[in-house]
Design a protein around this motif. Structure first.
Motif, PDB file in Angstrom:
ATOM      1  N   VAL A  74       3.223   1.637  -6.073  1.00 25.10           N
ATOM      2  CA  VAL A  74       3.140   0.916  -5.586  1.00 25.10           C
ATOM      3  C   VAL A  74       3.938  -0.553  -6.373  1.00 25.10           C
ATOM      4  O   VAL A  74       4.740  -0.406  -7.659  1.00 25.10           O
ATOM      5  CB  VAL A  74       1.390   0.670  -7.004  1.00 25.10           C
ATOM      6  CG1 VAL A  74       1.931   0.105  -8.302  1.00 25.10           C
ATOM      7  CG2 VAL A  74       1.184  -0.986  -6.164  1.00 25.10           C
ATOM      8  N   ALA A  75       4.159  -1.350  -5.008  1.00 23.94           N
ATOM      9  CA  ALA A  75       4.873  -2.668  -5.380  1.00 23.94           C
ATOM     10  C   ALA A  75       3.923  -4.105  -5.667  1.00 23.94           C
ATOM     11  O   ALA A  75       3.416  -4.076  -4.623  1.00 23.94           O
ATOM     12  CB  ALA A  75       6.119  -2.943  -4.410  1.00 23.94           C
ATOM     13  N   TYR A 117       3.751   6.947 -11.034  1.00 23.50           N
ATOM     14  CA  TYR A 117       2.561   7.506 -11.497  1.00 23.50           C
ATOM     15  C   TYR A 117       2.392   8.728 -10.807  1.00 23.50           C
ATOM     16  O   TYR A 117       2.653   8.828  -9.898  1.00 23.50           O
ATOM     17  CB  TYR A 117       1.507   6.898 -11.513  1.00 23.50           C
ATOM     18  CG  TYR A 117       1.672   5.564 -10.415  1.00 23.50           C
ATOM     19  CD1 TYR A 117      -0.026   6.263  -9.600  1.00 23.50           C
ATOM     20  CD2 TYR A 117       1.651   4.823 -10.386  1.00 23.50           C
ATOM     21  CE1 TYR A 117      -0.341   6.017  -8.587  1.00 23.50           C
ATOM     22  CE2 TYR A 117       1.549   4.239  -9.102  1.00 23.50           C
ATOM     23  CZ  TYR A 117       0.336   5.219  -7.766  1.00 23.50           C
ATOM     24  OH  TYR A 117      -0.691   4.506  -7.172  1.00 23.50           O
ATOM     25  N   PRO A 118       2.002   9.686 -11.936  1.00 26.12           N
ATOM     26  CA  PRO A 118       0.998  11.118 -10.768  1.00 26.12           C
ATOM     27  C   PRO A 118       0.310  10.869  -9.673  1.00 26.12           C
ATOM     28  O   PRO A 118      -0.445   9.473  -9.997  1.00 26.12           O
ATOM     29  CB  PRO A 118       0.750  12.323 -12.669  1.00 26.12           C
ATOM     30  CG  PRO A 118       1.665  10.885 -13.395  1.00 26.12           C
ATOM     31  CD  PRO A 118       1.423   9.453 -13.705  1.00 26.12           C
ATOM     32  N   LYS A 119       0.041  11.723  -9.486  1.00 32.22           N
ATOM     33  CA  LYS A 119      -1.047  11.613  -8.196  1.00 32.22           C
ATOM     34  C   LYS A 119      -2.388  11.297  -8.776  1.00 32.22           C
ATOM     35  O   LYS A 119      -3.071  12.099  -9.958  1.00 32.22           O
ATOM     36  CB  LYS A 119      -1.697  13.032  -7.664  1.00 32.22           C
ATOM     37  CG  LYS A 119      -2.473  13.075  -6.390  1.00 32.22           C
ATOM     38  CD  LYS A 119      -1.653  11.928  -5.028  1.00 32.22           C
ATOM     39  CE  LYS A 119      -0.986  13.383  -4.470  1.00 32.22           C
ATOM     40  NZ  LYS A 119      -0.378  12.490  -3.548  1.00 32.22           N
ATOM     41  N   SER A 155       0.291  -0.945  -0.171  1.00 30.35           N
ATOM     42  CA  SER A 155       0.080   0.026  -0.032  1.00 30.35           C
ATOM     43  C   SER A 155       1.253   1.379  -0.063  1.00 30.35           C
ATOM     44  O   SER A 155       0.436   2.347  -0.542  1.00 30.35           O
ATOM     45  CB  SER A 155      -1.252   0.190   0.863  1.00 30.35           C
ATOM     46  OG  SER A 155      -0.387  -0.075   2.358  1.00 30.35           O
ATOM     47  N   THR A 156       1.733   1.292   0.445  1.00 29.81           N
ATOM     48  CA  THR A 156       3.013   2.042   0.207  1.00 29.81           C
ATOM     49  C   THR A 156       4.077   2.037  -0.392  1.00 29.81           C
ATOM     50  O   THR A 156       4.158   3.255  -1.119  1.00 29.81           O
ATOM     51  CB  THR A 156       3.907   2.241   1.805  1.00 29.81           C
ATOM     52  OG1 THR A 156       3.998   1.631   1.714  1.00 29.81           O
ATOM     53  CG2 THR A 156       2.491   2.543   2.996  1.00 29.81           C
ATOM     54  N   GLN A 207      -5.491   0.734 -11.613  1.00 28.75           N
ATOM     55  CA  GLN A 207      -5.924  -0.676 -11.709  1.00 28.75           C
ATOM     56  C   GLN A 207      -5.192  -0.812 -12.576  1.00 28.75           C
ATOM     57  O   GLN A 207      -4.434   0.162 -13.939  1.00 28.75           O
ATOM     58  CB  GLN A 207      -7.501  -0.757 -12.363  1.00 28.75           C
ATOM     59  CG  GLN A 207      -8.550   0.139 -11.229  1.00 28.75           C
ATOM     60  CD  GLN A 207     -10.232   0.417 -12.272  1.00 28.75           C
ATOM     61  OE1 GLN A 207     -10.241   1.720 -12.019  1.00 28.75           O
ATOM     62  NE2 GLN A 207     -10.614  -0.980 -12.053  1.00 28.75           N
ATOM     63  N   VAL A 208      -4.647  -2.209 -12.270  1.00 31.46           N
ATOM     64  CA  VAL A 208      -3.531  -2.559 -13.215  1.00 31.46           C
ATOM     65  C   VAL A 208      -3.669  -3.454 -13.151  1.00 31.46           C
ATOM     66  O   VAL A 208      -3.308  -4.864 -12.570  1.00 31.46           O
ATOM     67  CB  VAL A 208      -1.434  -1.543 -11.985  1.00 31.46           C
ATOM     68  CG1 VAL A 208      -1.571  -2.874 -11.097  1.00 31.46           C
ATOM     69  CG2 VAL A 208      -0.936  -2.063 -13.937  1.00 31.46           C
ATOM     70  N   ALA A 209      -3.421  -4.401 -14.027  1.00 35.15           N
ATOM     71  CA  ALA A 209      -2.817  -5.373 -14.807  1.00 35.15           C
ATOM     72  C   ALA A 209      -1.497  -6.007 -15.608  1.00 35.15           C
ATOM     73  O   ALA A 209      -1.137  -4.871 -16.568  1.00 35.15           O
ATOM     74  CB  ALA A 209      -3.914  -6.538 -15.172  1.00 35.15           C
TER      75      ALA A 209
END
Length: 446
Positions: free
Chosen positions: A261-262, A334-336, A53-54, A341-343
């Protein structure tokens, strides 16, 4: 002091309880202890969950929460942790003020030079008084003028030495004061310069409701039309085997205010395969999107579109990758944005990208298409489409497209990823039906 809950024992009134109140913190150890208590109040989420989440590595989180180290984390990481632990905006401001106060105290303590003690007559001075050579006539004259008549040779020598030591001590004090003033002025000048640099930099985006407020302005003012993207440079040689979808080793969808995000890899990725990432950012700001992984594979953006409501859809690819295992991860910056959502999908039989095209449309229609500017596809290649929608029904590409499950959904927002093999050479597009507001990115691969 927070009341204990969830079966967690909280010590009676001591510094650990007070450390949770930012205004009571005075040391890095207090700050670290307060973060630990916040984690307890949030139900003690695992470090893996906090890392996702961080975007902070688990090893770094273990150091941050270690009270034995008592190291003050960076302010950026503090903001990410406070958001992940459910701290409200007013409370976050109090934590930021405590961080700046403690950091300033640490810097002042590290930079202030130790005061030099005044010189006073010691054994050496006594020795000179008792055994040193007799002063010459000039010394006697000065001594007599300042201290009165000399009552004896020893007394005259002692008065002269004491007077010289006093003068040397005064000179050292004056030099120490001058040095301290010069140091303070230098630090103040440096801080003022940093403040001016920070003031001249554009402020970071902030969230207002469901939208990121972007400064400076640079957002699209109306619906975009289909436009072909620049043909990316191809890589490698033509594959010996036809293209095929292998699996989805990672995906995620979150409502967060972080900008990184990781994603942990859940199924191994084979050496030499291609990773294609499809992504949707909701209510986002302009700016670059970066992708890296723990095997240092190279990723590049193949197709990128932002619609009139600032919803952005991208296709990003890495070819001939070094294999990834379940201990690896893919990291995105990524920007704010209010949501992401990412796949991550794995394909075999690909060596490069050819062309890309994008399009977007308003809600209330019955169809979407990138065919306004059709691409020229080659038989035996692969087409990948990413369709981001808001409200309305889910997009349904035409029957010759295969939708990769699962379709990522957050509230009324969906990211649909689909692919198809090109059977014949000629114009190609992704077309389907939806009543939602939409943005579509299409890329061709060989």
């Amino acid at each position: 002091m927070l009341a204990p809950n969830r079966g967690v024992e909280v010590p009676e009134k001591d510094s650990s309880a007070e450390g949770l109140v930012p205004s009571m913190m005075s040391t890095p150890a207090d700050f670290v202890k307060g973060l630990g208590l916040l984690r307890v109040e949030a139900g003690r989420p695992p470090l893996r969950e906090l890392s996702r989440s961080t975007g902070i590595p688990r090893s770094t989180l273990s150091v941050i929460f270690d009270p034995r180290r008592g190291q003050l984390p960076t302010l950026e990481r503090c903001f990410a942790l406070l958001a992940a632990l459910g701290v409200t905006e007013p409370q976050t401001a109090q934590w930021a003020a405590a961080w700046r106060r403690i950091q300033g105290a640490e810097l002042r303590q590290a930079e202030t030079p130790a005061a030099e003690p005044d010189a006073e007559p010691g054994p050496a001075a006594d020795a000179v008084t008792a055994t040193g050579p007799a002063p010459d006539a000039e010394t006697d004259a000065v001594t007599n003028a300042e201290t009165g008549p000399v009552t004896g040779p020893a007394e005259g020598r002692g008065a002269a030495v004491a007077d010289g030591a006093s003068k040397r001590g005064g000179e050292r004090r004056r030099l120490g004061v001058a040095f301290s003033l010069g140091f303070v002025l230098a630090v103040a000048s440096t801080l003022a310069t940093l403040h001016l640099i920070r003031a001249s930099a554009p402020p970071a985006p902030v969230l207002v409701g469901d939208y990121a407020v972007c400064r400076p302005a640079g957002l699209p003012s109306g619906p975009q039309t289909a436009r072909p993207g620049p043909p990316p440079a191809t890589a490698g040689s033509v594959p010996a085997h036809p293209a095929a979808w292998v699996g989805r080793p990672a995906y995620d969808a979150q409502i967060l205010t972080t900008t990184q995000v990781a994603l942990p890899i859940t199924t191994a990725v084979a050496d030499g395969h291609t990773l294609i990432i499809t992504m949707m950012l909701t209510s986002t700001c302009p700016g670059p999107v970066t992708v890296t992984d723990s095997q240092d594979n190279h990723y590049r953006t193949v197709s990128d579109v932002t619609d009139a409501s600032r919803h952005r859809v991208l296709i990003i690819a890495a070819f001939d990758v070094d294999g990834l295992g379940t201990a690896d991860s893919v990291k995105l910056g990524y920007p704010k944005a209010s949501k992401y959502q990412v796949a991550v999908d794995e394909f075999s039989g690909l060596s490069g990208a050819d062309q890309a095209v994008t399009a977007s449309g308003a809600a209330g229609g019955t169809a979407f298409t990138t065919g306004t500017v059709p691409l020229s596809c080659t038989g035996g290649g692969l087409q990948v489409a990413a369709i981001g929608t808001n409200s309305g029904d889910a997009p349904a590409p035409s029957a010759d497209w295969t939708v990769v499950p699962p379709v990522l959904k957050l509230s009324s927002y969906r990211l649909t990823t689909a692919y198809r093999l090109t059977r014949t050479t000629g114009p190609c597009a992704v077309t389907g039906t939806t009543t939602a507001q939409w943005a579509a990115a299409l890329a061709t691969f060989h």
